[in-house]
Every structure is written in structure tokens, then in C-alpha cells.
Design an enzyme around this catalytic site. Structure first.
Site, mmCIF file in Angstrom:
data_model
loop_
_atom_site.group_PDB
_atom_site.id
_atom_site.type_symbol
_atom_site.label_atom_id
_atom_site.label_comp_id
_atom_site.label_asym_id
_atom_site.label_seq_id
_atom_site.Cartn_x
_atom_site.Cartn_y
_atom_site.Cartn_z
ATOM 1 C CG HIS A 155 -57.845 -44.056 -75.215
ATOM 2 N ND1 HIS A 155 -56.489 -44.179 -75.001
ATOM 3 C CD2 HIS A 155 -57.976 -43.217 -76.276
ATOM 4 C CE1 HIS A 155 -55.833 -43.455 -75.901
ATOM 5 N NE2 HIS A 155 -56.716 -42.859 -76.681
ATOM 6 C CE LYS A 159 -57.133 -46.850 -78.200
ATOM 7 N NZ LYS A 159 -57.470 -46.743 -79.639
#
Length: 268
Positions: A155, A159
């Protein structure tokens, strides 16, 4: 026309949901909530998103706008989602929650609140990811204990939680299909002279870099072959459309805790 309130409307996911909400048809935005110290708080949502004034001021508390909505779509944090879930139960407003990182105690509270109001709680609203959940169950049951299982998720650098809620859900699906307890077999870090891999462990690893929306790979490896299932998200629109689909579905349900497998009819 279904009236929707979006909590976390100043975030990346909330903004996409708001942008797509009325395109999907049958829904109208009536309220937006964002935390008090967010740059969006107190502003018109249209002006904040650069689409022109819409006459909807971003509130700092769900209580200021909950009466004007039929359903709540929540993409905030697990702490904020707990407050919103409690208010949804109190005011009998169906809710869709896409936040992750809930503790066991918080999950118990969510189940209790869901006795009074229908709630869809899913770590990933993407239709493709939820199809992958179903495929993982089939693959794990078919291959059994002869294949090692490793999960890799990637990600963007911003995040906050790791591993992702989606990766944990994938691990849980595989563990249940194989008759294992994830708390006992989940491995989240390997370093140093750790010895051979145990037969039943499930590895879950997280990478963070740049602006990657989301990528999940599940590897089933045996001597002589490897099977990989991969989902790559190229934008947040697939998650946003899934959340909108869930909102249209949840308002027709009895009180209870549901997920995207229910929304997509995979349990019927």
C-alpha cells in the site's frame, strides 16, 4: 431517493464516495462529517472538493446531521467509527463501515450495537476483492495442508495500519478453510536464523511505498509448483462503488452485522 451521510468525507475514500454517490443513481448526499481539526471542517463540501458550492457544510460531529440521513457511510478511524456506530444504533440509522483496525473488544461492542441496527462492516468494499475471498476458500480447501500459504500486501506510504485489514481477512478465510486458528499460525515477521518454515504457518507481510492504492497477493506454494491469486486496485473508485452498493443494500435489512459477502449474495 435514499439520503446518505458520509463520515470521513474529507479523506481520500470519503471524497471518492461523495463524487460518485449521485452518479450511481437513487442516492442523495445530505450530510458530511469530518474531524474537528481537519482542513475540511466547517467548509462547503463542494467547494472543498473543487466542484462548486453545494450547500452542505462539513460538520465536526455526526449528531449535527444524522437526523437528515437514511444511511451512514463511514470511512474514518476505528475510534471514530465506534462513536458513529453507537449513534447509528441509537438513532436507528443503517450504517456501512469501511474502517479497519478494530480490537476484539471493539468488535464485541459493534456486534452488540448491530442488534439494534443493520450494519455492513467490511475491510474491503471492492467486488473483486470479495470474489477473491470466495476463491481463496475454494483453493485452500482443495489444496489442503500440502501447500504453504504466504500473503503479501502493498500500500501507499500514508497507510496507518499494517498488515491491511484485507490481508488479515484473507488470512482468516484461508485459516478457517484449513481448520487452523490464525492467532496460532499467523507469522508477521521473519528475521535472523529462524529455521525451517513450519508446515501450517501462514505468513502475512506488508510493504509501504509511494502512492500504491492497494495490492494483495496470496501464494500457495508446494514442491514443483506455485499458485498465486492477485488483486490490484488501480483507483479507489472500486472501493467507493462497493460502499455505495452496500449502502443501498443495508437499508433493506433487519438489524444485524453483515459484510460484503452478504451484500453480493455469496452466502445465499
Amino acid at each position: 431517493m435514499l439520503k446518505a451521510i458520509v463520515t470521513g468525507g474529507g479523506g481520500k475514500m470519503g471524497a471518492r464516495i461523495i463524487s460518485l454517490l449521485e452518479e450511481e443513481g437513487g442516492m442523495q448526499l445530505t450530510g458530511v462529517v469530518e474531524k474537528k481539526d481537519h482542513p475540511a471542517a466547517g467548509k462547503d463540501i463542494g467547494e472543498f472538493l473543487g466542484s462548486g458550492k453545494r450547500g452542505i457544510v462539513i460538520q465536526s460531529d455526526l449528531g449535527f446531521c444524522i437526523a437528515g440521513g437514511d444511511v451512514i457511510i463511514d470511512f474514518t478511524s476505528h475510534e471514530a467509527s465506534m462513536r458513529h456506530m453507537e449513534m447509528a444504533a441509537e438513532h436507528k440509522r443503517p450504517i456501512v463501515i469501511g474502517s479497519t483496525g478494530f480490537s476484539a473488544d471493539e468488535m464485541d461492542r459493534i456486534r452488540k450495537f448491530a442488534q439494534n441496527v443493520p450494519c455492513v462492516l467490511a475491510p474491503n468494499m471492492s467486488v473483486g476483492v470479495n470474489v477473491m475471498f470466495k476463491l481463496l476458500k475454494i483453493v485452500a480447501e482443495t489444496l489442503g495442508d500440502d501447500y504453504d500459504v504466504e500473503i503479501l500486501e502493498v500500500h501507499h506510504r500514508l497507510k496507518k495500519d499494517a498488515p491491511s485489514g484485507t490481508a488479515l481477512k484473507m488470512a482468516q478465510v484461508v485459516a478457517e478453510a484449513l481448520g487452523r486458528e490464525l492467532d496460532e499460525v499467523g507469522i508477521y515477521e521473519r528475521k535472523g536464523l529462524i529455521g525451517e518454515r513450519s508446515k501450517k504457518e501462514i505468513g502475512i507481510q506488508a510493504l509501504r511505498a509511494g502512492d500504491i492504492v492497494g495490492e494483495h497477493t496470496v501464494i500457495f506454494g508446494a514442491v514443483g509448483e506455485r499458485l498465486e491469486l492477485i488483486h490490484r486496485a488501480h483507483s479507489r473508485d472500486n472501493f467507493a462503488r462497493g460502499a455505495i452498493r452496500a449502502a443501498k443494500w443495508v437499508v433493506r435489512q433487519e438489524p444485524g452485522l453483515y459484510d460484503m459477502q452478504d451484500v453480493l449474495g455469496f452466502r445465499s
